[in-house]
Scaffold this motif. Structure first.
Motif, PDB file in Angstrom:
ATOM      1  N   ARG A  72       0.828  -1.208   0.000  1.00 19.17           N
ATOM      2  CA  ARG A  72       0.000   0.000   0.000  1.00 19.17           C
ATOM      3  C   ARG A  72       0.864   1.259   0.000  1.00 19.17           C
ATOM      4  O   ARG A  72       0.565   2.223  -0.709  1.00 19.17           O
ATOM      5  N   VAL A  73       1.943   1.224   0.781  1.00 20.03           N
ATOM      6  CA  VAL A  73       2.771   2.435   0.843  1.00 20.03           C
ATOM      7  C   VAL A  73       3.470   2.661  -0.503  1.00 20.03           C
ATOM      8  O   VAL A  73       3.676   3.799  -0.927  1.00 20.03           O
ATOM      9  N   CYS A  74       3.802   1.565  -1.201  1.00 17.63           N
ATOM     10  CA  CYS A  74       4.360   1.700  -2.553  1.00 17.63           C
ATOM     11  C   CYS A  74       3.357   2.394  -3.469  1.00 17.63           C
ATOM     12  O   CYS A  74       3.693   3.301  -4.235  1.00 17.63           O
ATOM     13  N   HIS A  75       2.127   1.943  -3.374  1.00 16.18           N
ATOM     14  CA  HIS A  75       1.070   2.513  -4.198  1.00 16.18           C
ATOM     15  C   HIS A  75       0.880   3.992  -3.860  1.00 16.18           C
ATOM     16  O   HIS A  75       0.798   4.855  -4.752  1.00 16.18           O
ATOM     17  N   GLN A  76       0.833   4.286  -2.558  1.00 16.95           N
ATOM     18  CA  GLN A  76       0.635   5.672  -2.138  1.00 16.95           C
ATOM     19  C   GLN A  76       1.803   6.550  -2.569  1.00 16.95           C
ATOM     20  O   GLN A  76       1.610   7.704  -2.969  1.00 16.95           O
ATOM     21  N   LEU A  77       3.009   5.985  -2.528  1.00  9.73           N
ATOM     22  CA  LEU A  77       4.179   6.750  -2.956  1.00  9.73           C
ATOM     23  C   LEU A  77       4.043   7.124  -4.435  1.00  9.73           C
ATOM     24  O   LEU A  77       4.340   8.253  -4.840  1.00  9.73           O
ATOM     25  N   ALA A  78       3.594   6.149  -5.225  1.00 13.09           N
ATOM     26  CA  ALA A  78       3.407   6.431  -6.648  1.00 13.09           C
ATOM     27  C   ALA A  78       2.375   7.543  -6.835  1.00 13.09           C
ATOM     28  O   ALA A  78       2.556   8.436  -7.670  1.00 13.09           O
ATOM     29  N   LEU A  79       1.311   7.493  -6.063  1.00 10.75           N
ATOM     30  CA  LEU A  79       0.281   8.538  -6.155  1.00 10.75           C
ATOM     31  C   LEU A  79       0.845   9.909  -5.770  1.00 10.75           C
ATOM     32  O   LEU A  79       0.604  10.912  -6.449  1.00 10.75           O
ATOM     33  N   VAL A  80       1.601   9.916  -4.663  1.00  9.11           N
ATOM     34  CA  VAL A  80       2.165  11.175  -4.184  1.00  9.11           C
ATOM     35  C   VAL A  80       3.041  11.804  -5.261  1.00  9.11           C
ATOM     36  O   VAL A  80       3.012  13.012  -5.486  1.00  9.11           O
ATOM     37  N   ARG A  81       3.792  10.955  -5.950  1.00  6.44           N
ATOM     38  CA  ARG A  81       4.662  11.481  -7.001  1.00  6.44           C
ATOM     39  C   ARG A  81       3.828  11.982  -8.166  1.00  6.44           C
ATOM     40  O   ARG A  81       4.057  13.074  -8.694  1.00  6.44           O
ATOM     41  N   ASN A  82       2.860  11.179  -8.548  1.00  7.44           N
ATOM     42  CA  ASN A  82       2.055  11.538  -9.709  1.00  7.44           C
ATOM     43  C   ASN A  82       1.267  12.814  -9.463  1.00  7.44           C
ATOM     44  O   ASN A  82       1.053  13.608 -10.369  1.00  7.44           O
ATOM     45  N   ARG A  83       0.836  13.004  -8.239  1.00  7.67           N
ATOM     46  CA  ARG A  83       0.000  14.171  -7.941  1.00  7.67           C
ATOM     47  C   ARG A  83       0.799  15.347  -7.401  1.00  7.67           C
ATOM     48  O   ARG A  83       0.214  16.351  -7.000  1.00  7.67           O
ATOM     49  N   HIS A  84       2.127  15.204  -7.319  1.00  4.02           N
ATOM     50  CA  HIS A  84       2.990  16.290  -6.859  1.00  4.02           C
ATOM     51  C   HIS A  84       2.565  16.802  -5.489  1.00  4.02           C
ATOM     52  O   HIS A  84       2.390  17.990  -5.298  1.00  4.02           O
ATOM     53  N   TYR A  85       2.402  15.883  -4.554  1.00  5.08           N
ATOM     54  CA  TYR A  85       2.005  16.329  -3.223  1.00  5.08           C
ATOM     55  C   TYR A  85       3.146  16.994  -2.470  1.00  5.08           C
ATOM     56  O   TYR A  85       2.940  17.535  -1.395  1.00  5.08           O
ATOM     57  N   GLY A  86       4.358  16.909  -3.001  1.00 11.42           N
ATOM     58  CA  GLY A  86       5.445  17.622  -2.328  1.00 11.42           C
ATOM     59  C   GLY A  86       6.557  16.695  -1.874  1.00 11.42           C
ATOM     60  O   GLY A  86       6.332  15.519  -1.575  1.00 11.42           O
ATOM     61  N   THR A  87       7.763  17.261  -1.826  1.00  9.12           N
ATOM     62  CA  THR A  87       8.939  16.432  -1.572  1.00  9.12           C
ATOM     63  C   THR A  87       8.980  15.862  -0.170  1.00  9.12           C
ATOM     64  O   THR A  87       9.508  14.791   0.042  1.00  9.12           O
ATOM     65  N   ASP A  88       8.456  16.596   0.811  1.00 11.36           N
ATOM     66  CA  ASP A  88       8.611  16.075   2.170  1.00 11.36           C
ATOM     67  C   ASP A  88       7.765  14.824   2.377  1.00 11.36           C
ATOM     68  O   ASP A  88       8.227  13.832   2.917  1.00 11.36           O
ATOM     69  N   LEU A  89       6.533  14.869   1.871  1.00 12.66           N
ATOM     70  CA  LEU A  89       5.681  13.685   1.978  1.00 12.66           C
ATOM     71  C   LEU A  89       6.293  12.547   1.170  1.00 12.66           C
ATOM     72  O   LEU A  89       6.353  11.391   1.618  1.00 12.66           O
ATOM     73  N   GLU A  90       6.783  12.914  -0.006  1.00  8.16           N
ATOM     74  CA  GLU A  90       7.383  11.899  -0.864  1.00  8.16           C
ATOM     75  C   GLU A  90       8.579  11.251  -0.182  1.00  8.16           C
ATOM     76  O   GLU A  90       8.721  10.024  -0.203  1.00  8.16           O
ATOM     77  N   SER A  91       9.414  12.061   0.475  1.00  7.49           N
ATOM     78  CA  SER A  91      10.602  11.450   1.061  1.00  7.49           C
ATOM     79  C   SER A  91      10.233  10.649   2.310  1.00  7.49           C
ATOM     80  O   SER A  91      10.885   9.667   2.632  1.00  7.49           O
ATOM     81  N   ARG A  92       9.155  11.038   2.988  1.00  6.64           N
ATOM     82  CA  ARG A  92       8.724  10.231   4.132  1.00  6.64           C
ATOM     83  C   ARG A  92       8.265   8.845   3.661  1.00  6.64           C
ATOM     84  O   ARG A  92       8.687   7.823   4.186  1.00  6.64           O
ATOM     85  N   LEU A  93       7.426   8.821   2.628  1.00  3.27           N
ATOM     86  CA  LEU A  93       6.932   7.541   2.125  1.00  3.27           C
ATOM     87  C   LEU A  93       8.051   6.740   1.485  1.00  3.27           C
ATOM     88  O   LEU A  93       8.111   5.516   1.604  1.00  3.27           O
TER      89      LEU A  93
END
Lengths: 345, 252
Positions: A58-79
């Motif tokens: 799930r976290v892999c999937h969410q990471l892909a979403l975060v990247r695709n939706r440009h939620y921001g680097t800090d969230l991306e680096s946490r995931l």
């Protein structure tokens, strides 16, 4: 979905994953499982164990979403960090087992030596030919001895291997010599292997240099007429030591040649693959050298054992070494599919 | 709302960072932050000091045994030289004491924990890295390879990475200030969005002059200079993290 809603919705899941990964019990269990040799041990309590792969996916999937939706680097680096950590737990390699060492010595090592027999032959010649050449040259002109053997050492040869030599050596010296042989000889084998990386040049240097040294040494022994006491001393541990020098040289050449002739791989790939292939040979050579050090320190130098016994045992050890390298693990050789194909063709 | 844009290219994501990308079987790309030569040098020095200290302790203790201690001391030296890094890397998941102090660890090229084979290879090859003197070959190799790999790393297929991911800005109390969201006048590229959100998140860490100076760089977008530019950028950032008309309440 906005980033803040996304975070609110899944942050429980992430904290749960974090808790599982950092729970102190997981580290302890990991150790227990590692010693039990369980494959792909998840270092987890049973209920966590069931949950981790799911949370990881799930976290892999969410990471892909975060990247695709440009939620921001800090969230991306946490995931990314979470996914990395879980990935590390899920994909760790199998823990070591004492059985693996036995398998290395009895199967992998001799089998790899047989597979590299051409290189082993080359390495042996690179060692033996300079030795024989130096022996002959030194016999003709004995001044040459000190070109490779330091004069101080050459002067001691008479004391050490003469009929009266080594008699008075106290027991504590045996242990010191064992330590020295391990430190020095195994170190040389490792350096021979490593320096082979430079297109084989380093390995060739160590092989040839050792060959010269031993040739000169043997010439000096011959000149003094101490052959019997010398060869009865070296024959036992020589079976392991000389073989190990040639083998570590062959392993070094394997590294160097992977750069010179990578075949249809990139040089980096060839280096990685051949390094992996050469390692069992280096490991086996190191074990041989420890055996040699034991023999040299406690058996070869023994003043109690008569020379004739040492010669007989030494000859037997040579046979053991050659049989080990040529026969051990052979059943597995024949089961290899590529061999079978060759025979079928 | 940003869907349909071209996917991020590598140069857009992290232009200058030393990052190695690893694709997992789950089809997601993880990023490893590879460690440069300097922290690795420090880690090596720490490990060297620890070993030196252990040697001197062993020498003192074993000297009590007089001659009998010489053999064991040489064995200690041998183990220190060849086995120390391998034992730590295998049993402590890629971390020697020196690396632990510097926050580094060794991993396989695919991000999995370093295994025995790889650890032995990279540490046996240490001698090749040392040649011709003072780790010259290793340093050269680190400087010439993308992932800062010394020769041993190249053969073993390992990389040295920073073990800890950077602390998320939110956990340091850094988040986009709660101001009314304003949609940017033109659609923005991914990296542009990142810059603006990053600006808003880190605003509190700069003196106001510096913030205005940075906001001036975006005057082409905001059409304003000075404090007004800062305010407009914050509005855009607020919109970009997903806030809409009523601040603090996201849309679904």
């Amino acid at each position: 979905m906005s980033r803040e809603v996304f975070e609110a919705r899944y942050s429980d899941e992430w904290s749960r994953l974090e808790r599982i990964l950092h729970a102190p019990s997981t580290r302890r269990r990991e150790k227990e499982r590692a010693s039990a040799g369980i494959r792909h041990s998840a270092r987890l309590e049973p209920h966590d164990e069931a949950e981790l792969p799911e949370l990881y996916r799930r976290v892999c999937h969410q990471l892909a979403l975060v990247r695709n939706r440009h939620y921001g680097t800090d969230l991306e680096s946490r995931l990314n960090g979470l996914a990395l950590e879980a990935h590390e737990v899920l994909y760790q390699s199998r823990a070591l087992h004492p059985r693996d060492l036995a398998r290395l010595l009895l199967v992998t090592f001799p089998r790899r030596v047989r597979q590299e027999r051409a290189l082993v032959l080359v390495a042996t010649l690179l060692f033996v030919l300079p030795a024989v050449g130096m022996l002959l040259a030194c016999t003709v002109s004995h001044d040459l001895v000190t070109t490779v053997v330091p004069p101080r050492v050459a002067a001691q040869i008479g004391e050490m291997y003469g009929p009266s030599g080594r008699q008075a050596r106290p027991g504590s010296t045996d242990l010191a010599m064992f330590g020295f042989y391990v430190y020095n000889n195994v170190g040389i084998a490792f350096r021979t292997f490593a320096s082979g990386l430079f297109f084989g040049v380093g390995a060739i240097f160590f092989l040839v240099y050792n060959g010269f040294f031993m040739g000169a040494f043997a010439a000096e022994i011959g000149r003094l007429g101490y052959e019997t006491s010398f060869y009865s001393f070296v024959i036992s541990h020589g079976a392991f030591e000389l073989t190990a020098i040639a083998l570590s040289g062959a392993a070094g050449l394997r590294l160097g040649f992977s750069i010179l002739g990578p075949g249809n791989r990139t040089r980096a790939t060839a280096l990685r693959q051949e390094g992996r292939q050469a390692l069992p040979i280096v490991g086996g050579a190191a074990v041989y050298l420890v055996i040699a050090a034991l023999l040299e320190a406690f058996w070869s130098s023994s003043a109690v054992v008569p020379q004739s016994v040492k010669l007989a045992v030494g000859a037997a050890l040579w046979i053991v070494v050659l049989l080990h390298l040529s026969l051990s693990g052979r059943r597995g050789d024949q089961a290899r599919p590529d061999r079978a194909r060759v025979r079928a063709a | 709302m940003f869907r349909g844009k071209a996917p991020l290219t590598e140069s857009e994501v992290l232009p200058f960072d030393a990052v190695r990308r690893v694709e997992t079987p789950e089809g997601v790309t993880l990023t490893l932050r590879v460690a440069g030569p300097l922290p690795r040098l420090y880690a090596a020095l720490v490990d060297g000091a620890i070993r030196g200290f252990a040697y001197s302790i062993a020498a003192v203790v074993l000297s009590l045994l007089h001659d009998l201690g010489q053999g064991p001391l040489l064995l200690v030296l041998f183990l220190g030289e060849w086995a120390y890094p391998v034992l730590f890397e295998v049993f402590r998941r890629g971390v020697t004491p020196g690396k632990s102090l510097l926050g580094l660890k060794v991993v396989n090229g695919d991000g999995t924990p370093v295994n025995l084979t790889a650890s032995m290879l990279r540490n046996l090859l240490r001698f090749a890295d040392f040649l011709p003197f003072g780790y010259a070959a290793g340093v050269l190799s680190i400087l010439l390879t993308d992932d800062f790999q010394r020769l041993g790393d190249l053969v073993a297929g390992t990389v040295v990475v920073h073990a800890d991911s950077p602390r998320p800005r939110a956990s340091r109390g850094l988040r986009v200030p709660d101001v009314p969201p304003v949609a940017p006048p033109v659609p923005l590229h991914a990296h542009e969005q990142r810059v603006i959100v990053g600006f808003a998140e880190r605003l509190a860490t700069w003196p106001p002059e510096r913030a205005r100076e940075l906001a001036d760089l975006a005057s082409g977008l905001t059409g304003a200079a000075g404090q007004e530019g800062v305010t407009r950028l914050l509005g855009h950032a607020s919109w970009l993290v997903g806030r809409r008309r009523k601040a603090g309440e996201g849309e679904r």
